[in-house]
Write a protein that holds these residues in place. Structure first.
Motif, PDB file in Angstrom:
ATOM      1  N   MET A  58       0.821  -1.182   0.000  1.00  0.00           N
ATOM      2  CA  MET A  58       0.000   0.000   0.000  1.00  0.00           C
ATOM      3  C   MET A  58       0.874   1.259   0.000  1.00  0.00           C
ATOM      4  N   SER A  59       1.990   1.217   0.719  1.00  0.00           N
ATOM      5  CA  SER A  59       2.879   2.382   0.747  1.00  0.00           C
ATOM      6  C   SER A  59       3.444   2.664  -0.642  1.00  0.00           C
ATOM      7  N   GLU A  60       3.679   1.609  -1.409  1.00  0.00           N
ATOM      8  CA  GLU A  60       4.169   1.793  -2.780  1.00  0.00           C
ATOM      9  C   GLU A  60       3.113   2.499  -3.624  1.00  0.00           C
ATOM     10  N   VAL A  61       1.857   2.141  -3.433  1.00  0.00           N
ATOM     11  CA  VAL A  61       0.765   2.773  -4.178  1.00  0.00           C
ATOM     12  C   VAL A  61       0.689   4.258  -3.840  1.00  0.00           C
ATOM     13  N   VAL A  62       0.800   4.581  -2.564  1.00  0.00           N
ATOM     14  CA  VAL A  62       0.763   5.987  -2.149  1.00  0.00           C
ATOM     15  C   VAL A  62       1.903   6.760  -2.799  1.00  0.00           C
ATOM     16  N   ARG A  63       3.088   6.150  -2.820  1.00  0.00           N
ATOM     17  CA  ARG A  63       4.233   6.786  -3.464  1.00  0.00           C
ATOM     18  C   ARG A  63       3.977   6.992  -4.956  1.00  0.00           C
ATOM     19  N   LEU A  64       3.413   5.993  -5.602  1.00  0.00           N
ATOM     20  CA  LEU A  64       3.133   6.085  -7.035  1.00  0.00           C
ATOM     21  C   LEU A  64       2.055   7.124  -7.352  1.00  0.00           C
ATOM     22  N   MET A  65       1.124   7.316  -6.432  1.00  0.00           N
ATOM     23  CA  MET A  65       0.040   8.270  -6.671  1.00  0.00           C
ATOM     24  C   MET A  65       0.576   9.669  -6.921  1.00  0.00           C
ATOM     25  N   ASN A  66       1.709  10.004  -6.345  1.00  0.00           N
ATOM     26  CA  ASN A  66       2.291  11.328  -6.518  1.00  0.00           C
ATOM     27  C   ASN A  66       3.082  11.466  -7.810  1.00  0.00           C
ATOM     28  N   GLY A  67       3.377  10.358  -8.470  1.00  0.00           N
ATOM     29  CA  GLY A  67       4.182  10.449  -9.683  1.00  0.00           C
ATOM     30  C   GLY A  67       3.604   9.711 -10.868  1.00  0.00           C
ATOM     31  N   ASP A  68       3.200   8.488 -10.663  1.00  0.00           N
ATOM     32  CA  ASP A  68       2.759   7.636 -11.768  1.00  0.00           C
ATOM     33  C   ASP A  68       1.366   7.087 -11.446  1.00  0.00           C
ATOM     34  N   ARG A  69       0.353   7.925 -11.618  1.00  0.00           N
ATOM     35  CA  ARG A  69      -1.013   7.549 -11.259  1.00  0.00           C
ATOM     36  C   ARG A  69      -1.511   6.310 -12.019  1.00  0.00           C
ATOM     37  N   PRO A  70      -1.243   6.188 -13.321  1.00  0.00           N
ATOM     38  CA  PRO A  70      -1.696   4.971 -14.013  1.00  0.00           C
ATOM     39  C   PRO A  70      -1.110   3.702 -13.386  1.00  0.00           C
ATOM     40  N   GLN A  71       0.165   3.760 -13.023  1.00  0.00           N
ATOM     41  CA  GLN A  71       0.789   2.597 -12.391  1.00  0.00           C
ATOM     42  C   GLN A  71       0.189   2.357 -11.007  1.00  0.00           C
ATOM     43  N   ALA A  72      -0.134   3.423 -10.294  1.00  0.00           N
ATOM     44  CA  ALA A  72      -0.769   3.290  -8.976  1.00  0.00           C
ATOM     45  C   ALA A  72      -2.112   2.579  -9.107  1.00  0.00           C
ATOM     46  N   ILE A  73      -2.860   2.912 -10.142  1.00  0.00           N
ATOM     47  CA  ILE A  73      -4.162   2.278 -10.379  1.00  0.00           C
ATOM     48  C   ILE A  73      -3.982   0.798 -10.673  1.00  0.00           C
ATOM     49  N   VAL A  74      -2.996   0.470 -11.527  1.00  0.00           N
ATOM     50  CA  VAL A  74      -2.716  -0.938 -11.837  1.00  0.00           C
ATOM     51  C   VAL A  74      -2.352  -1.693 -10.569  1.00  0.00           C
ATOM     52  N   ARG A  75      -1.478  -1.102  -9.757  1.00  0.00           N
ATOM     53  CA  ARG A  75      -1.059  -1.751  -8.504  1.00  0.00           C
ATOM     54  C   ARG A  75      -2.235  -1.938  -7.553  1.00  0.00           C
ATOM     55  N   LEU A  76      -3.086  -0.925  -7.452  1.00  0.00           N
ATOM     56  CA  LEU A  76      -4.254  -1.035  -6.567  1.00  0.00           C
ATOM     57  C   LEU A  76      -5.216  -2.115  -7.037  1.00  0.00           C
TER      58      LEU A  76
END
Length: 141
Positions: A1-19
């Motif tokens: 989950m912490s990785e997703v939060v980190r990605l949300m600030n830079g790579d939102r599409p990747q954050a969505i895939v991870r979530l």
């Protein structure tokens, strides 16, 4: 989950895939694992057996613990349900799906007491509902 939060600030599409992956795994784990229902059944039977063996204090402590745990779980589920209904309603309003949005808003508002601090989501929901009701009143009058 912490990785997703980190990605949300830079790579939102990747954050969505991870979530999506995380949510899928979580649902699979939940389906495969023991649920709180299973735990309550075991503890309930244990309390019953303790009571039958004359260990009333132990039985009472088990049942009290189960009741407190279930009460907390109910509160958390009501909060989650209320927030999700509110969010879904706001999305439906944005899509122009007023009838569906109002039905979801009704469900969310029926759970209003679940929130100690309703926050921005409920304020937005109340504004959207108020707007629809005002427009409906104009058409009637």
């Amino acid at each position: 989950m912490s990785e997703v939060v980190r990605l949300m600030n830079g790579d939102r599409p990747q954050a969505i895939v991870r979530l999506r992956t995380l949510a899928s795994r979580t649902e699979a784990d939940k389906a495969a694992g023991l649920s709180s229902w299973h735990s309550r059944q075991c503890l309930g039977l244990l309390a019953q057996l303790e009571a039958e063996d004359g260990n009333l204090k132990v039985a009472a402590e088990i049942d009290e613990q189960m009741a407190e745990s279930a009460d907390q779980e109910i509160l958390e589920l009501r909060q989650s349900s209320a927030f999700s209904f509110a969010q879904a309603s706001l999305y439906r309003f944005k899509l122009g799906e007023t009838e569906k949005a109002m039905a979801l808003a009704t469900k969310a508002l029926s759970l209003w007491d679940a929130f100690t601090d309703p926050g921005v989501t409920y304020e937005l929901l109340l504004r959207a509902v108020r707007k629809v009701k005002e427009e409906q009143a104009k058409h009637r009058g």
